[in-house]
Enzyme design. Structure first.
Site, mmCIF file in Angstrom:
data_model
loop_
_atom_site.group_PDB
_atom_site.id
_atom_site.type_symbol
_atom_site.label_atom_id
_atom_site.label_comp_id
_atom_site.label_asym_id
_atom_site.label_seq_id
_atom_site.Cartn_x
_atom_site.Cartn_y
_atom_site.Cartn_z
ATOM 1 N N THR A 162 36.991 -3.600 -22.880
ATOM 2 C CA THR A 162 35.818 -3.503 -22.008
ATOM 3 C C THR A 162 34.498 -3.699 -22.753
ATOM 4 O OG1 THR A 162 35.797 -1.106 -22.274
ATOM 5 C CG2 THR A 162 36.974 -1.988 -20.371
ATOM 6 N N ASP A 163 34.482 -3.424 -24.066
ATOM 7 C CA ASP A 163 33.193 -3.402 -24.776
ATOM 8 C C ASP A 163 32.421 -4.710 -24.675
ATOM 9 O OD1 ASP A 163 33.794 -0.858 -25.481
ATOM 10 O OD2 ASP A 163 33.829 -1.191 -27.649
ATOM 11 N N LYS A 239 28.313 -3.473 -18.868
ATOM 12 C CA LYS A 239 28.970 -2.179 -19.076
ATOM 13 C C LYS A 239 27.865 -1.153 -19.267
ATOM 14 C CE LYS A 239 32.300 0.303 -21.937
ATOM 15 N NZ LYS A 239 33.336 0.259 -22.983
#
Ligand code: GLU
Length: 416
Positions: A162-163, A239
């Site tokens: 996800t980063d 994010k």
């Protein structure tokens, strides 16, 4: 010796047995032990014996159809591409060399809830934490997606850490024209935790990949509950939380749509905004990037010599303050960079809104120095776009001020 082989590794006074995983360095072996843990081992200090060759290697030259999962002609075919990250830790790598196919059985072993939703093709492009992504891997990923669509996939799901998912999704948005959905998904909590989001995200991503929206999208939890996943356009997503399952948000607009996980037997996909329809675009790929681009966040007190590091680069994206500013003392140095051929692009470190350098003196001076405004393009997206524009357009400065893949709105409008 290949990824997927069962091996015994002896080093010093320790012996490990397990399955060899794809490794990102030539100096290290990564072995998944039978207990589930992965160990990294210095290749030079280890004796390795292959106990059993990867089953898929043995089958090479066979009919290539080892899967026992039956093809259901009433279901669409979704290709699952794994790049690593937490979500991929659910994937069983017994069969996966870095570029190998893993088959429908492997997909269903990893996430049994996917059974009956689609026919699956599987593929491993990388096995890395997404902080280790590079423009080269973006390119390999775009090429793999392109090949899968060419081979008949009705939709593609990319499993990704996800980063940096937003950078990869942006990269593929610029590199590909796609007639089918390309859906990134990941997991904020690993499969061994009761709060894991991996199954719901994977199921919703597969449903999105079957949908009518032929866009590069990110599909992740929309709330802290297991009820809805949001579908974000790949160039407008960020994010915004380190650990919450609903960490991803569309910036400056509503998400494109959502996948309701709670309704009926099958999750339902719906859209709230206009999207490119399935089949509207012809499949095309323009994957080359110029990696000589940096992204720099300005902060008060920044040493002017910081910009020396960018000398000779082809592009620089600055995250300026507010409408797009930096300290006055930096402006002559920026002008030198522009004069030396670096394309310098201004974005804002404000999360919402667009840059406008005509309002204050420092902004006007930056424009006079040759800095290009990127409107409301997100800084990370602007960096990826500049890498792409430097390779694919004759006038990257103009391209940075125009929308290419939904990354830039012509004007900002209030949204609910
Ligand atoms: N930081 C890693 C990554 O982004 C692991 C966490 C995750 O999968 O989100 O790949």
């Amino acid at each position: 010796m290949n990824a997927g082989d069962r091996v015994r590794v002896e080093r010093a006074d320790q012996t490990h047995e397990g399955v060899l995983l794809p490794s990102t360095t030539a100096d290290h072996l990564v072995v998944k032990l039978d207990g589930g843990y992965n160990v990294g081992i210095d290749r030079a200090a280890a004796d390795v014996e292959v106990l059993e060759a990867d089953a898929h290697e043995i089958e090479e030259g066979g009919d290539g159809n080892a899967s026992t999962v039956e093809f259901d002609e009433d279901l669409p075919t979704v290709s699952l591409i794994s790049t690593g990250g937490t979500i991929a830790s659910t994937v069983d790598y017994r069969t996966g060399a870095v570029t190998a196919q893993f088959d429908a059985e492997d997909v269903l072993r990893a996430v049994p809830d996917l059974a009956g939703l689609a026919n699956y093709r599987g593929r491993v492009v990388a096995n890395i934490l997404s902080e280790n992504m590079t423009p080269d891997v973006w390119r390999e990923l775009a090429e793999a997606v392109h090949e899968e669509i060419e081979a008949g996939a009705d939709g593609v799901v990319v499993m990704h850490g996800t980063d940096t998912m937003q950078y990869s999704a942006a990269a593929l948005s610029f590199m590909l024209d796609t007639p089918v959905p390309v859906v990134f998904t990941g997991s904020q909590r690993s499969a061994d935790r009761p709060s894991s989001d991996n199954v719901m995200n994977a199921v919703c991503a597969v449903e999105a990949a079957k949908s009518d929206a032929a866009e590069v999208m990110v599909c992740m939890h929309a709330s802290e509950s297991d009820d809805v996943c949001a579908l974000h356009r790949g160039t407008r997503v960020r994010k915004n939380h380190t650990s919450r399952r609903d960490a991803f948000e569309t910036v400056g607009a509503k998400p494109l749509g959502e996948v309701d996980y709670e309704t009926g037997e099958r999750p339902e996909v719906s859209f709230r905004r206009d999207y490119a329809e399935r089949g509207a675009a012809d499949l095309a790929i323009a994957p080359e990037l110029n990696p000589e681009v940096e992204l720099l966040k300005f902060a008060p007190g920044m040493d002017t010599s910081f910009l020396d590091a960018v000398e000779g680069k082809d592009g620089l994206v600055i995250e300026g303050t507010g409408l797009g500013h930096v300290h006055t003392d930096l402006i002559p140095r920026i002008e030198d960079l522009v004069d030396d051929g670096t394309t310098v692009v201004m974005t804002s470190q404000c999360i919402e809104g667009r840059v406008c350098d005509r309002v204050y003196d420092t902004g006007r001076d930056l424009l006079d120095a040759g800095v290009v405004e990127a409107g409301d393009t997100l800084p990370g997206t602007a960096m990826v776009k500049l890498m792409w524009a430097l390779e694919h357009t004759s006038d990257p400065e103009t391209t940075m001020a125009e929308p290419v893949a939904g990354e830039l709105t012509e004007r900002s409008v209030p949204w609910e």
